[in-house]
Design a protein around this motif. Structure first.
Motif, mmCIF file in Angstrom:
data_model
loop_
_atom_site.group_PDB
_atom_site.id
_atom_site.type_symbol
_atom_site.label_atom_id
_atom_site.label_comp_id
_atom_site.label_asym_id
_atom_site.label_seq_id
_atom_site.Cartn_x
_atom_site.Cartn_y
_atom_site.Cartn_z
ATOM 1 N N TYR A 78 0.835 -1.206 0.000
ATOM 2 C CA TYR A 78 0.000 0.000 0.000
ATOM 3 C C TYR A 78 0.871 1.259 0.000
ATOM 4 N N PHE B 284 -0.991 -8.264 2.759
ATOM 5 C CA PHE B 284 -2.303 -8.356 3.392
ATOM 6 C C PHE B 284 -2.548 -9.845 3.640
ATOM 7 N N TRP C 220 -6.154 -3.276 10.153
ATOM 8 C CA TRP C 220 -6.911 -2.194 9.526
ATOM 9 C C TRP C 220 -8.087 -1.902 10.458
ATOM 10 N N GLN D 117 -14.070 -3.468 8.826
ATOM 11 C CA GLN D 117 -14.510 -3.386 7.430
ATOM 12 C C GLN D 117 -15.992 -3.005 7.350
ATOM 13 N N ARG E 197 -16.653 -5.391 -4.957
ATOM 14 C CA ARG E 197 -15.191 -5.539 -4.971
ATOM 15 C C ARG E 197 -14.758 -6.636 -3.981
ATOM 16 N N TYR F 30 -11.085 -8.563 -2.365
ATOM 17 C CA TYR F 30 -9.628 -8.420 -2.307
ATOM 18 C C TYR F 30 -8.926 -9.671 -1.775
ATOM 19 N N PHE G 112 -6.296 -2.366 -4.458
ATOM 20 C CA PHE G 112 -6.543 -1.035 -3.908
ATOM 21 C C PHE G 112 -6.217 0.077 -4.912
ATOM 22 N N THR H 47 -14.706 -2.469 2.969
ATOM 23 C CA THR H 47 -13.330 -2.185 3.368
ATOM 24 C C THR H 47 -13.350 -1.141 4.479
ATOM 25 N N SER H 48 -12.165 -0.737 4.921
ATOM 26 C CA SER H 48 -12.105 0.152 6.084
ATOM 27 C C SER H 48 -12.393 1.608 5.710
ATOM 28 N N THR I 58 -9.335 3.039 3.925
ATOM 29 C CA THR I 58 -9.179 2.845 2.486
ATOM 30 C C THR I 58 -10.074 3.814 1.722
ATOM 31 N N PRO J 142 -9.142 -7.069 9.520
ATOM 32 C CA PRO J 142 -8.050 -7.804 8.882
ATOM 33 C C PRO J 142 -6.693 -7.175 9.186
HETATM 34 N N1 PCA Z 1 -8.047 -1.874 3.113
HETATM 35 C C1 PCA Z 1 -7.378 -2.755 2.205
HETATM 36 C C2 PCA Z 1 -7.456 -4.092 2.829
HETATM 37 C C3 PCA Z 1 -8.296 -3.948 4.036
HETATM 38 C C4 PCA Z 1 -8.595 -2.521 4.136
HETATM 39 O O1 PCA Z 1 -9.201 -1.972 5.026
HETATM 40 C C5 PCA Z 1 -7.993 -2.762 0.847
HETATM 41 O O2 PCA Z 1 -9.158 -2.390 0.725
HETATM 42 O O3 PCA Z 1 -7.344 -3.174 -0.098
#
Ligand code: PCA
Length: 321
Positions: free
Chosen positions: A29, A85, A139, A142, A162, A164, A184, A201-202, A205, A226
């Motif tokens: 990231y 990840f 993270w 989610q 989506r 991942y 991402f 996701t978080s 993100t 995660p």
């Molecule tokens: N963000 C990353 C993985 C978990 C998160 O919160 C993503 O969306 O790729």
């Protein structure tokens, strides 16, 4: 005599130079992500404390090695150390899938317990590939991003979701959506080109990809927490002198602590930023929450079937904490 002094100085500088190691550390990231900030502070601490014996260079955002290749690159000693990840490695072993199972550990205290319960299996699996775990950091939980209010799963039916990791693809299936694998780096574009309609996701993100530019609704389902993990090639680590090894292990413990603190802190801060930027932030309705929890229970059972006795040991240990 002068010549001798000069020669000795030269030899000393050559030998100390040849003992100085330089490591490349690919991270998945970008620099705006707290995981990369933690990785950088870990590297800085090692560089400073190892007294010039080891210099780690961070290559963030997949700039040296793309995310899907980082695990193999460290395993094959193309690089010495790297971050991934955890859930992405789900097809290697079920222990990695556990990191993305929804509604098993949804707050940070529980996530820390699950990490503790799964750490022996995680270590063992990495050791099988000649790797050694240095630290893992979370993270924020989610949550659900969508372009309309989601009161029940019916509101998501047929949408492109989506994914991942292998586990999030399965989740998308069970939610009645179609999983689409998007890294991402391509998230914003995937939404603007309608390649996806929703994601889990978080808030981090969302903030890192300026989600308010491409999506309107954020439902705080807090489905799981995660982690990213940092590992080193064990053979390369074993070649270091014990002082340098200690420096690395201390820096790793500090990084882990910092990573968990930041995860907790950003869960709040980044959700507030999404609100401030105009996203519609809502808590899940009871209907949505209960059908998601049912899916979570199904996924825990599927995971237990897949992981067998090893999986049961982890879940039992987690539940007894
Ligand atoms: N963000 C990353 C993985 C978990 C998160 O919160 C993503 O969306 O790729």
């Amino acid at each position: 005599m002068k010549k001798l002094v000069w020669l000795t100085a030269l030899l000393t500088s050559i030998s100390s130079a040849s003992f100085a190691d330089n490591w490349d550390m690919p991270t998945p990231y970008g620099d705006g992500t707290h995981h990369t900030q933690v990785a950088k502070s870990f590297a800085e601490e090692v560089n400073e404390k190892s007294g010039g014996k080891l210099t780690i260079k961070v290559h963030s955002g997949g700039s040296l090695i793309k995310h899907p290749e980082i695990h193999r690159a460290v395993k094959t000693r193309q690089v010495q150390i790297g971050e991934v990840f955890v859930g992405r490695l789900g097809n290697i072993d079920p222990v990695f899938k556990l990191d993305n199972i929804p509604f098993l550990a949804t707050d940070f205290d529980s996530a820390e317990k699950l990490y503790k319960a799964s750490k022996p299996a995680l270590n063992k699996q990495l050791e099988n590939d000649g790797l050694m775990l240095l630290y893992a950091a979370p993270w924020p939980a989610q949550d659900l991003y969508s372009n309309k209010p989601v009161n029940s799963l019916d509101d998501l039916a047929g949408l492109k979701m989506r994914a991942y990791s292998p586990t999030t693809s399965r989740l998308a299936d069970l939610m009645g959506t179609t999983p689409v694998n998007i890294p991402f780096s391509d998230v914003a574009q995937a939404f603007t080109t309608n390649a996806v309609d929703a994601m889990v996701t978080s808030p981090s993100t969302g903030v890192n990809s300026q989600s308010w530019d491409y999506i309107s609704h954020f439902t705080t389902i807090s489905a799981w927490i995660p982690k990213n993990m940092m590992f080193v090639n064990k053979k390369i680590f074993d070649r270091l002198d014990s002082d340098t090894q200690k420096v690395i292990l201390t820096a790793a413990a500090n990084a882990e602590k910092k990573g968990w603190e930041l995860g907790r802190q950003l869960a709040v801060e980044h959700t507030n930023i999404l609100k401030e930027k105009g996203m519609i932030v809502a808590e899940p309705s009871q209907a949505l929450d209960s059908s998601l929890r049912e899916i979570g229970a199904t996924m825990v059972n599927e995971w237990l079937d897949e992981s067998g006795a090893d999986g049961k040991t982890i879940i039992d240990a987690y539940k007894s904490m």
